[in-house]
Scaffold this active site. Structure first.
Site, PDB file in Angstrom:
ATOM      1  N   LYS A  14      48.789  56.072  62.341  1.00  0.00           N
ATOM      2  CA  LYS A  14      49.849  55.359  63.071  1.00  0.00           C
ATOM      3  C   LYS A  14      51.217  55.556  62.410  1.00  0.00           C
ATOM      4  CE  LYS A  14      47.675  51.310  62.716  1.00  0.00           C
ATOM      5  NZ  LYS A  14      46.308  51.554  62.199  1.00  0.00           N
ATOM      6  N   ARG A  89      47.141  43.297  66.611  1.00  0.00           N
ATOM      7  CA  ARG A  89      45.821  43.576  66.053  1.00  0.00           C
ATOM      8  C   ARG A  89      44.773  42.600  66.574  1.00  0.00           C
ATOM      9  NH1 ARG A  89      47.733  46.490  61.316  1.00  0.00           N
ATOM     10  NH2 ARG A  89      46.017  47.435  60.191  1.00  0.00           N
ATOM     11  N   ARG A 128      44.032  58.475  50.346  1.00  0.00           N
ATOM     12  CA  ARG A 128      45.315  57.777  50.269  1.00  0.00           C
ATOM     13  C   ARG A 128      45.320  56.781  49.110  1.00  0.00           C
ATOM     14  NH1 ARG A 128      47.446  54.574  55.497  1.00  0.00           N
ATOM     15  NH2 ARG A 128      46.040  52.958  54.749  1.00  0.00           N
ATOM     16  N   ARG A 134      47.327  52.304  46.759  1.00  0.00           N
ATOM     17  CA  ARG A 134      47.272  51.139  47.658  1.00  0.00           C
ATOM     18  C   ARG A 134      45.984  50.381  47.402  1.00  0.00           C
ATOM     19  NH1 ARG A 134      48.687  51.426  54.071  1.00  0.00           N
ATOM     20  NH2 ARG A 134      47.064  49.826  54.201  1.00  0.00           N
ATOM     21  N   ARG A 145      37.700  46.291  56.310  1.00  0.00           N
ATOM     22  CA  ARG A 145      38.761  46.477  57.307  1.00  0.00           C
ATOM     23  C   ARG A 145      38.210  47.099  58.581  1.00  0.00           C
ATOM     24  NH1 ARG A 145      42.398  49.922  53.640  1.00  0.00           N
ATOM     25  NH2 ARG A 145      43.808  50.187  55.394  1.00  0.00           N
TER      26      ARG A 145
END
Ligand code: ATP
Ligand code: MG
Length: 189
Positions: A14, A89, A128, A134, A145
């Site tokens: 996204k 969401r 990532r 992160r 998630r």
């Protein structure tokens, strides 16, 4: 006004595609994830609250998230439109967005669903996490998630279909190829 909801599971791309859309169409960008991470970095009360949820792979409560979004939306002046990245969401957030836009005489132009298989999402997010540090991009939190995505967020696919706004985008391929499909979807609006 070009109001785009860019949708997809965690790691679906996204943010990457939003940057390209912003560059091409000159619209504003709201990434709720980026907003929350900035609050965490600045050590605000909101950031402290958000971190608790994010590190558990959970969503921030709707009422809080909707207030944050309204504030960002009001900060845009002379806007040509907005790309909503990471919002809505939940069904409650989608309803709130619809109402907020209606109050401004606007509506969502299209919802772009970046469709990526689960094993690919997992590979991307672990990479990532290693590259950026992160804290929510670790295997355990990613799994949570994805569960949250399926239970709370994926129902928005049918919601936007019934609104007549849904557009499927194959989210696997080169970044350029995916962007070309997105542009084609926008151009036919
Ligand atoms: P992508 O990789 O496609 O950009 P992402 O799911 O990895 O998506 P963000 O959109 O950056 O990441 O969101 C990170 C976290 O911030 C979420 O897991 C959630 O805890 C919180 N969050 C972001 N947007 C919302 C929202 N609209 N409602 C509730 N919580 C949110
Ligand atoms: Mg993002």
């Amino acid at each position: 006004m070009l109001n785009i909801v860019i949708f997809g599971a965690p790691g679906s791309g996204k943010g990457t595609q939003s940057e390209r859309i912003v560059e091409k169409y000159g619209i504003n960008h709201i990434s709720t994830g980026d907003v929350l991470r900035a609050e965490i970095k600045n050590g605000t009360e909101l950031g402290k609250t958000a971190k608790g949820y994010i590190d558990q792979g959970q969503l921030i409560p709707d009422s809080l998230m909707i207030d944050i979004l309204a504030g960002v939306l009001d900060s845009f002046k002379d806007s040509k439109g907005v790309i909503f990245d990471g919002f809505p969401r939940t069904i409650a957030q989608a309803g709130a967005l619809k109402q907020m836009l209606a109050e401004r005489g606007q509506e969502v132009s299209v919802m772009l669903d970046l469709d990526v298989p689960e094993d690919e999402l997992m590979t991307r997010l672990i990479k990532r996490g290693q590259e950026t540090g992160r804290t929510d991009d670790n295997e355990e939190t990613i799994k949570k998630r994805l569960v949250v995505y399926h239970s709370q967020t994926a129902p928005l696919i049918d919601w936007y279909k019934s609104e007549g706004k849904y557009q499927h985008i194959q989210g696997v391929g080169t970044m350029e190829g995916i962007f070309a499909d997105i542009v084609a979807a926008i151009e036919k609006l």
